[in-house]
Design a protein around this motif. Structure first.
Motif, PDB file in Angstrom:
ATOM      1  N   UNK A   1      -4.287  -5.243  13.383  1.00  0.00           N
ATOM      2  CA  UNK A   1      -3.014  -4.517  13.282  1.00  0.00           C
ATOM      3  C   UNK A   1      -2.903  -3.771  11.964  1.00  0.00           C
ATOM      4  N   UNK A   2      -3.387  -4.377  10.885  1.00  0.00           N
ATOM      5  CA  UNK A   2      -3.327  -3.714   9.578  1.00  0.00           C
ATOM      6  C   UNK A   2      -4.113  -2.407   9.605  1.00  0.00           C
ATOM      7  N   UNK A   3      -5.288  -2.430  10.214  1.00  0.00           N
ATOM      8  CA  UNK A   3      -6.086  -1.207  10.342  1.00  0.00           C
ATOM      9  C   UNK A   3      -5.329  -0.161  11.153  1.00  0.00           C
ATOM     10  N   UNK A   4      -4.792  -0.561  12.291  1.00  0.00           N
ATOM     11  CA  UNK A   4      -4.109   0.381  13.172  1.00  0.00           C
ATOM     12  C   UNK A   4      -2.805   0.887  12.568  1.00  0.00           C
ATOM     13  N   UNK A   5      -2.082   0.005  11.869  1.00  0.00           N
ATOM     14  CA  UNK A   5      -0.814   0.390  11.241  1.00  0.00           C
ATOM     15  C   UNK A   5      -1.046   1.430  10.148  1.00  0.00           C
ATOM     16  N   UNK A   6      -2.041   1.170   9.302  1.00  0.00           N
ATOM     17  CA  UNK A   6      -2.368   2.148   8.251  1.00  0.00           C
ATOM     18  C   UNK A   6      -2.838   3.469   8.872  1.00  0.00           C
TER      19      UNK A   6
ATOM     20  N   UNK B   1       0.832  -1.199   0.000  1.00  0.00           N
ATOM     21  CA  UNK B   1       0.000   0.000   0.000  1.00  0.00           C
ATOM     22  C   UNK B   1       0.873   1.258   0.000  1.00  0.00           C
ATOM     23  N   UNK B   2       1.934   1.224   0.789  1.00  0.00           N
ATOM     24  CA  UNK B   2       2.864   2.358   0.819  1.00  0.00           C
ATOM     25  C   UNK B   2       3.516   2.589  -0.541  1.00  0.00           C
TER      26      UNK B   2
ATOM     27  N   UNK C   1      -1.983   4.798  11.799  1.00  0.00           N
ATOM     28  CA  UNK C   1      -0.895   5.580  12.379  1.00  0.00           C
ATOM     29  C   UNK C   1       0.016   6.205  11.325  1.00  0.00           C
ATOM     30  N   UNK C   2      -0.037   5.673  10.098  1.00  0.00           N
ATOM     31  CA  UNK C   2       0.762   6.226   9.003  1.00  0.00           C
ATOM     32  C   UNK C   2      -0.027   7.182   8.127  1.00  0.00           C
ATOM     33  N   UNK C   3      -1.291   7.408   8.445  1.00  0.00           N
ATOM     34  CA  UNK C   3      -2.126   8.289   7.647  1.00  0.00           C
ATOM     35  C   UNK C   3      -2.636   7.658   6.367  1.00  0.00           C
ATOM     36  N   UNK C   4      -2.408   6.353   6.192  1.00  0.00           N
ATOM     37  CA  UNK C   4      -2.820   5.671   4.967  1.00  0.00           C
ATOM     38  C   UNK C   4      -4.258   5.165   5.014  1.00  0.00           C
TER      39      UNK C   4
END
Length: 494
Positions: A374-379, A337-338, A381-384
Motif C-alpha cells: 500500500x505504501x508503494x501504491x499510495x506514494x 514523506x509529504x 498515486x500521489x506522484x511521490x
C-alpha cells in the motif's frame, strides 16, 4: 509571577556571562579555537557549510555531489531476518532433497552460530508455502505475500545480498551504521548531516517502531544514533499515543509564550558560552531546543491520521487505524514523506524464527504484506514515488537446513549471512528487475553479489552523494558510512 521569573533568569544570565569570561584563559582560548564554528548565526556570515550542518540549518555538502534521483528514503527494516526461502527465493531442489543432509561441498565449512554448530546433521527443509511467478519479471513470490506479489513490476529485487555478520545485533548495526560495533553514525544521520532538512519544523531523520509478535530481538538507540556527528542529526523516535515525542509538551503551568521567552533567554546564555569556548555542540543543542519548540505544533498535526479517507485505511489494511502497528507506521511514513522528512526509518520486530517457522512467519508476513504494498501504491498515486526510495529487508537471511527437529509442518532456520533478499521500489531503481542469483540451496551466491557496503553506497548515490566524499573527521581519522569499502550497484539503477 512571570515578571519575577524573567528577572531571575536575566540575573542568572549576567552571572553566567561574568563566570565564563573569568574562566577563559588565553591558553584555554587558543586550545579550543581549533574546534571550529558551529552557530547558525555565525555560519550564515562565514559561509561554513559544516557549521550549518552542526545546527541542522543545512547540509555539510551545501548541495549534492551530483543531481539526485531521490529526495527521501523510507527504510522498512524487518528486524530478526526474514527467511528468503519462505518469501522470495524459490528452490524446488529442496523439495526433491527434503530431509537429506546439506552437502558439505555446499556448506564449505561456513561458520555457524552456537545454536546449530553442535548439530550432528543438517537436514534440508523446503518451504512449507507455495510460490508463483508474478509480473513481467516473472519474480517468484510466496503465497504469504499476495499484495507484494502485485507490485513486483514496481520493484527491484536483490537476491544476492550478503554480510559478514552472523548475529542479530552486529548485523543490524552493520546495515544501519556501516560497522558491526556501536558508536558510528547511523545511515539517516549521515544523510541528515550531508543534505540537511527540507522541513525546518520536523526532524530530517524520524524513526518508527512496531512489533509483529512478541519475544523477538531487542532494538537499541545506537541504530539511529548520530555517533560522533553533531547531535542534531540523531534519529527522533515518534511513538504512538498522546505524546509521540518524549518531553516535547510544555510542563504544567508553562504556556507557549513563556516557553518562547525561556528559549530566547537560554539562547543568549548559549551564545555567550559559545563565544568563550567555541564548541559547536552548544549550537547543536540550541538547534534541538528550537526544533522541539516548532515540533510542538508540527508533530501532532503530522501524527493525526483521523482525517484520512476510508479508502486509504482500506488500502493499508485492518490494522492501519491501530496506533503503533506496522500498517499505521507505513501510513505515517507517507505523511512524513509529504512533509519533506528526508530519512524515515521503520523497524518491525518479530522475524527471528529458529523454531515454529511456518506458523510464525505467516503471522509476520500478514502484518507487513498489505501495508508495504500500500505504501508503494499510495506514494505512486500521489506522484511521490518518483522521488522517494522505499527499501524492504532484514539484516541477513536464513539457512536451508532445519534447526532442530524437522517435520513437514514444523521446522526452524538458523541465521544465514551468505545470501538473502531485499527489495527496493521508487526513484532511481529499475522496475520489475531481479538482480543476483543463488545456488539450488539458497546457500551461496552464484551471480552478482551485493555487499552491505555496496547497498549503502548505492542508496547514497541515488541521493546525489558520493559515498567516498561524505566524511567526518573524528579522533584524527576521517570516517564515512561505507568505511573503506563499497561500490555502487549500477545494474539496478534506472
Amino acid at each position: 509571577m512571570e515578571e519575577g521569573w524573567e528577572e531571575a533568569f536575566m540575573n542568572a544570565l549576567e552571572e553566567f556571562e561574568q563566570h565564563t569570561h573569568d574562566q577563559l584563559s588565553r591558553r584555554n582560548f587558543l586550545s579550543r579555537t581549533s574546534m571550529g564554528l558551529g552557530a547558525a548565526a555565525f555560519s550564515s556570515l562565514l559561509g561554513n557549510k559544516e557549521a550549518q550542518a552542526a545546527t541542522g540549518a543545512g547540509g555539510a555538502l551545501g548541495k549534492p555531489h551530483f543531481p539526485p534521483k531521490v529526495k527521501r528514503v523510507i527504510y522498512l527494516h524487518q528486524s530478526g531476518a526474514p527467511s528468503q526461502l519462505e518469501l522470495f527465493d524459490y528452490k524446488p531442489k529442496l523439495e526433491q532433497m527434503w530431509g537429506k543432509d546439506l552437502p558439505e561441498s555446499v556448506r564449505k565449512g561456513q561458520r555457524l552460530t552456537g545454536m546449530t554448530a553442535g548439530q550432528s546433521s543438517f537436514p534440508l527443509a523446503a518451504s512449507y508455502y507455495k510460490f508463483a511467478q508474478h509480473g513481467q519479471s516473472k519474480m517468484w513470490v510466496s503465497e504469504l505475500l499476495p499484495y507484494i506479489a502485485k507490485i513486483t513490476d514496481d520493484a527491484t529485487f536483490i537476491r544476492s545480498m550478503h554480510t559478514e555478520a552472523i548475529n542479530h545485533d552486529p548485523a543490524i548495526t552493520f546495515f544501519q551504521t556501516g560497522s558491526q560495533q556501536g558508536g558510528r553514525p547511523s545511515f539517516g544521520s549521515w544523510v541528515s548531516y550531508g543534505l540537511g532538512s527540507d522541513n525546518q519544523n520536523l526532524p530530517s531523520f524520524v524513526v518508527l517502531l512496531s512489533k509483529g509478535r512478541g519475544g523477538d530481538q531487542p532494538l537499541y538507540a545506537k541504530l539511529w544514533s548520530n555517533g560522533f556527528l553533531p547531535s542534531v542529526h540523531q534519529g527522533v523516535v515518534f511513538r504512538s499515543g498522546p505524546d509521540p515525542v518524549f518531553y516535547l509538551n510544555n510542563p504544567a503551568g508553562i504556556d507557549r509564550m513563556s516557553r518562547r521567552r525561556m528559549l530566547d533567554y537560554l539562547a543568549k546564555m548559549h551564545q555567550e558560552q559559545y563565544k568563550q569556548i567555541l564548541d559547536p555542540e552548544i549550537n547543536s543543542r540550541m538547534a534541538q531546543y528550537e526544533m522541539a519548540y516548532r515540533m510542538q505544533t508540527a508533530v501532532p498535526e503530522t501524527m493525526d491520521i483521523s482525517k484520512e479517507p476510508d479508502y486509504i485505511f482500506d488500502m493499508y489494511g485492518p490494522e492501519a487505524k491501530k496506533a503503533g502497528t506496522f500498517a499505521a507506521n507505513c501510513l505515517l511514513a507517507r505523511k512524513l514523506a509529504e512533509k519533506g522528512v528526508k530519512f524515515i526509518q521503520l523497524y518491525h520486530q518479530g522475524w527471528d524464527q529458529h523454531g515454529n517457522l511456518p506458523n510464525d512467519i505467516k503471522t509476520m508476513a500478514k502484518s507487513v504484506d498489505q501495508p508495504s504494498a500500500a505504501l508503494v501504491l499510495d506514494l505512486k498515486q500521489r506522484g511521490l514515488l518518483d522521488d522517494t526510495l522505499i527499501i524492504w529487508g532484514g539484516e541477513f537471511g536464513r539457512g536451508s537446513y532445519s534447526q532442530g527437529k524437522l517435520t513437514k509442518e514444523n521446522y526452524g532456520r538458523d541465521h544465514h549471512p551468505r545470501c538473502f533478499t531485499i527489495w527496493m521500489a521508487g526513484a532511481g531503481v529499475k522496475k520489475g528487475y531481479i538482480h543476483g542469483e543463488t545456488d539450488d540451496f539458497s546457500y551461496n551466491i552464484v551471480r552478482d553479489p551485493v555487499h552491505v557496503h555496496d547497498f549503502q553506497a548505492t542508496v547514497m548515490h541515488l541521493l546525489g552523494i558520493d559515498h567516498e566524499q561524505l566524511t567526518f573527521k573524528f579522533q584524527g581519522r576521517r570516517y564515512r558510512l561505507t568505511d573503506v569499502h563499497g561500490k555502487v550497484v549500477k545494474p539496478i539503477l534506472a
